[in-house]
Design a protein around this motif. Sequence first.
Motif, PDB file in Angstrom:
ATOM      1  N   GLU A   1      32.276  45.923  44.378  1.00 11.75           N
ATOM      2  CA  GLU A   1      32.384  47.304  44.820  1.00 11.75           C
ATOM      3  C   GLU A   1      33.630  47.549  45.662  1.00 11.75           C
ATOM      4  N   ASN A   2      33.919  46.632  46.605  1.00 11.35           N
ATOM      5  CA  ASN A   2      34.988  46.940  47.563  1.00 11.35           C
ATOM      6  C   ASN A   2      35.842  45.733  47.926  1.00 11.35           C
TER       7      ASN A   2
ATOM      8  N   ASN B   1      37.161  52.977  41.148  1.00 11.68           N
ATOM      9  CA  ASN B   1      37.452  53.978  42.166  1.00 11.68           C
ATOM     10  C   ASN B   1      38.872  54.510  42.012  1.00 11.68           C
TER      11      ASN B   1
ATOM     12  N   ARG C   1      40.363  47.930  50.677  1.00 10.04           N
ATOM     13  CA  ARG C   1      39.340  47.016  50.172  1.00 10.04           C
ATOM     14  C   ARG C   1      39.198  45.836  51.127  1.00 10.04           C
TER      15      ARG C   1
END
Length: 793
Positions: free
Chosen positions: A170-171, A201, A207
């Motif tokens: 996700e990040n 994204n 990040r």
Amino acid sequence: MNRRHLKFLFVHTLIVIALLHAINGSELATRSENQIATFGTEEKANFTYVLTSVTTKPCILANMIITIKVPYKTQDKVDYKSLVVPDRNVTIDGHCSGVISYMNIIWNATDEKNNSIKFTFINDHTYFSLFSTDLNIYRDKKHFENTTDKEQWFRATSDVDLRLFVTPVENGIHKCSNKTLNFKKGEVIMQNVSLIAFNRNDNFTLRQEVQCPKEQQKSETFPYVLKDANNKACAMARMSILLTVPFKTKKSETGIANIDLSKYKINVDGDCQDTVTMMTLTWPSGDSSAYANKKENKITLSFVKKKTTSELYYVEVQIFTDEENFKDVERVGELISINTRYDASLFPAPVANGVHSCPKQTNVTSSNGNITISDVLLVAFDAETDFATKKVIDCRSILFEDDFAYVIKNKNTGIPCTLANMSITASVKENKERTLSVLTNATATGFCADKYSQMVLSWPVSQKANNVKNSITFHIGQNKTHFFVFQIAATIYPGANDKKKINGASYTGINLFSAAVANGIYHCSNSIFDIELGDIRLTITNVTFIAFYSEENIYSGNLTECKTETSTTTKPTSTPQPTPIPEPKPNVHYNYYVNSTSNVICIAANMSIFIEVPYKTTENKDRKGTLNVPSNASVAGECGDKLSVMKLNWMVNGSKENNTVTVNFEKDDSNYFIRSVNLSVYLDDHNFPNHRDKSYNASTASLNEFSTPLNNVYKCARNTSLTAKDAKIVITNVALIAFNTKQTITSQSVDCVDDDDTSESNAGAIAGGIIGGIIVLVGIISLVVLYRRRRGY
């Protein structure tokens, strides 16, 4: 105050001292591993290699120096040549998807030959990692002097499941100064690595940085690998498995054992065949007794190939009771079996080279217990085939444009309105039947309107006649509740002659691929659609279809799954009546749910329910029987403003009788809760041997159980025990919402509080009160001392 409270007093005293010390000037340290990497836009341009999806978003971004050590033979020895992959004048191709993606870096070796290195990445629902690497290097005379290799190409594939560059999907951004990947021959050295995979994204500039470990950590994406007689992998699985097993205690009560397989070292065995795979997971029984230690528990998962999909169709568990998991069990070493066969599709994957991906929870139920399977990543067949080419079926309802082969966009907004995946073959009736396959890279064109849309798939007849194309046209309509394909037409050139063509069309009103207009998705992986278009017959399988969509991200609370059947649509001799549009099956991910009159799911629940029912034998002796409410029990109920009801019914084995558990819900101004539970049990011969009576009926007293704020999901893993007359109802692994009024069930949840937490809170309160009392007492003593000094004492 007991000993436990004294412990808490000591702990809280230390906390107070620490806080006082902090007040006197100490500062809290910052954990470097939680810092966010300032990965600014100026560094975005420094990504050397970027793979862009069809949405024009970068999905794989890499910045690294890649050196390949290529072996080659000379007359005297085997030597190695180091080639550096260029950072410019390269071609990037590959594929972006939600589970398996790959990036291929291509550069010129000579004027006519190209070198390439391919990186395949996998998403295990939480982390991405580098799964495998492929090399394709041309050993030209310029760079490989004095080579005696007869084969000028050096082709090599790394081991699979490398589990390199593990990063939160996700990040995360992976940073690594140096990593060497060894092949059987040759190696790849990667330096100064910055890597992002499965990016979804728009803003990836902030990040969390993940540093690669100095030593490779031993872990696998697929912890369960089944190998055949030739030591080749035939099946690979990643899944979390929880067994919930009822048992009798020494006090003749019902206990619940929750056994998490992740706590054990699992051995994998089984059998690989062309159409059937049997994977058996074994682990030793609990180590609390020598008797139990000689036993071995096992769970067998059987997978089968059908016409279009491979599926899990049978689960068998054999587990021995032990003192570790079965607390106070009546008999240690007793065998408990859980056997379940599935008629419905479970964990489906494309029959050829398929993968099933599903992070969500699936319950497999029998009368002897529950098997809860989640976080599934499964390859049941063709495990040795290149992962970059695998076809994925993902159970998640969040999809992206690049997950679809055919996309039509709204010209005004640029947002996809019609999206489809499907496999199509076209058979043409001539002197003999000729079959054509519609290419997955066929060009999709069309338009989007309010009530009518069109999708045209076209592909060239041949390379020589590139301007002459075959085409299939889907005419799409909608009413107030559903969208559907109401007609299909086609133009097919059956042979090499690009002047001879055959036209055909279905009748109007076939109503295929129908789903809800509001965020609806039609999905069908296990049916075959044969559609007659005059002299053309289309065969369509593996369909995912969306129409009249208007949102950027494709989320659906309304997934319509087809039934397992072969549908044949022929051209009628008279005008047909429109086919009724099927009601969509809600994609709620709950075993039990009740719809309101407005077709909104007002009650949804996942839970395991065990019932201990007392009964009299024909000899007038007291006995107890245990029932498990199956996860596929039929559900009925009513949704009201203040009171709602959910009835779970299931048929008794070998009988036409039903058992029923009725859960009555109530709500006040701020909370909902279970007010009561009713039981209606048929006393069958299997679960209630030698029973005197035919049935048992009971109700709980007035309750206030599972009280939860409105518009929240109640979650609780621990056992909750209720009493209905003399019967005992045990509820565990609960996810529940009642009085829901929204189309999409909320993700907000409230967790239950364990008894230990409550005790700790009480102990903390006691300790806090004591500390507070001490502070007040010290203050009083200080005032007394000050007063006495002023008086001259």
